[in-house]
Write a protein that holds these residues in place. Sequence first.
Motif, short mmCIF file in Angstrom:
data_model
loop_
_atom_site.label_atom_id
_atom_site.label_comp_id
_atom_site.label_asym_id
_atom_site.label_seq_id
_atom_site.Cartn_x
_atom_site.Cartn_y
_atom_site.Cartn_z
N LYS A 224 0.84 -1.21 0.00
CA LYS A 224 0.00 0.00 0.00
C LYS A 224 0.87 1.26 0.00
N LYS A 225 1.92 1.28 0.83
CA LYS A 225 2.83 2.44 0.85
C LYS A 225 3.41 2.69 -0.54
N CYS A 226 3.81 1.62 -1.20
CA CYS A 226 4.39 1.72 -2.53
C CYS A 226 3.37 2.23 -3.53
N ALA A 227 2.14 1.73 -3.45
CA ALA A 227 1.08 2.15 -4.37
C ALA A 227 0.80 3.65 -4.22
N ILE A 228 0.73 4.11 -2.98
CA ILE A 228 0.49 5.54 -2.73
C ILE A 228 1.61 6.38 -3.32
N GLU A 229 2.84 5.93 -3.16
CA GLU A 229 3.99 6.67 -3.70
C GLU A 229 3.96 6.69 -5.23
N CYS A 230 3.55 5.58 -5.83
CA CYS A 230 3.46 5.52 -7.29
C CYS A 230 2.39 6.48 -7.82
N VAL A 231 1.27 6.58 -7.09
CA VAL A 231 0.21 7.51 -7.48
C VAL A 231 0.71 8.95 -7.37
N GLU A 232 1.43 9.23 -6.30
CA GLU A 232 1.89 10.60 -6.06
C GLU A 232 3.04 11.02 -6.97
N LYS A 233 3.92 10.07 -7.33
CA LYS A 233 5.14 10.44 -8.05
C LYS A 233 5.19 9.96 -9.50
N TYR A 234 4.46 8.86 -9.81
CA TYR A 234 4.61 8.24 -11.13
C TYR A 234 3.28 8.05 -11.86
N GLU A 235 2.29 8.87 -11.54
CA GLU A 235 0.98 8.83 -12.21
C GLU A 235 0.34 7.44 -12.14
N GLY A 236 0.50 6.78 -11.01
CA GLY A 236 -0.15 5.48 -10.82
C GLY A 236 0.52 4.33 -11.54
N LYS A 237 1.76 4.51 -11.96
CA LYS A 237 2.51 3.45 -12.65
C LYS A 237 3.77 3.12 -11.86
N LEU A 238 4.33 1.95 -12.11
CA LEU A 238 5.63 1.61 -11.54
C LEU A 238 6.72 2.16 -12.46
N PRO A 239 7.76 2.77 -11.90
CA PRO A 239 8.85 3.25 -12.75
C PRO A 239 9.52 2.10 -13.47
N CYS A 240 10.27 2.39 -14.54
CA CYS A 240 10.76 1.32 -15.40
C CYS A 240 12.20 0.90 -15.15
N THR A 241 12.95 1.65 -14.35
CA THR A 241 14.35 1.25 -14.11
C THR A 241 14.50 0.60 -12.76
N LYS A 242 15.50 -0.28 -12.65
CA LYS A 242 15.77 -0.96 -11.40
C LYS A 242 16.13 0.04 -10.30
#
Length: 328
Positions: free
Chosen positions: A87-105
Amino acid sequence: MKKFQIDLIEWYIQNHRPLEFRLKKDPYEIWISEIMAQQTRIEAMLPYFKRWIQQLPDIESVAKCDDEKLNKLWQGLGYYSRCKNIKKCAIECVEKYEGKLPCTKEELLKLPGIGPYTAGAIASIAYGQRVSAIDGNVIRVFSRLYNICEDVTKTNVKKKIEKLVDESLPSKEEISYYNQALMELGALICIPKSPRCDHCPIQKYCSALDPASLPYKPKKKVRKIEYKHVYIWMYQNKVHVVKRADTGLLAGLYGFDEVKPEHIIESIELEPYIHIFSHVEWHMDATLCIVDREDSNYKTVEEIEERVALPSAFMPFMNQVKEYLWKK
């Protein structure tokens, strides 16, 4: 590309398990599946994964989901801190990456709950990044492939294996297949105690003198034993459940009381149970206490099954309670 890479990828294409989350190459599904598969066999986690995806089809739905529902969806997988980090990760993805997971390791590693293996799996399988994804299976394969007899829990040995894996990586076009092939080889052929060397597609490249003895790890420390007695309060077929403290084992989840209730009409001793965590064992006794009054924490069995995340440590007692009610 090295010959052993070619043989391994060809074997994978013909023999891999049809795992939908990897075939689709959806970053979100790969992420959830890999977190669920930590400490859990893939075959065992698949029903949980399918249920999760049906109810939470994307990152935004996870970010908005209340904790009670998330814990209920996770019930049975254990290690609930993983669920909290999702959940923490999902919230951060919504806030920083428009609801997506970034593509680099590198970017993925900055997110809560995503370590080097999971970051590598998402980046390579979903995004085609030429990076490694090193889990226990891959460590086992490479320790045997290069006959590494040193303690793989030591940092310098881990780095040695990581270097060998990184040096073996094929082109971006083949990286998704290659990393999945290493995972699959470790899961199906190069298994821990009885490796199926006669079925291994890269056996002729393997230097292991005694494959079953590798990877070498020191004996685990003896687990600490804690003795617990729980009291399961029951009033008119309703069961009392309490939310646990926000720290310690099973933090923030529901369980049974560890204090004896007042106003007991009848007491029934239940069968004891030993629950094993990674570093501690709970040796548990339980008493079913029939009482003559209730408060707001009493719930029917149906309500508990539908909405309450009851950890597996308490499930044997819950099952005994259900059996008691069925016999009434």
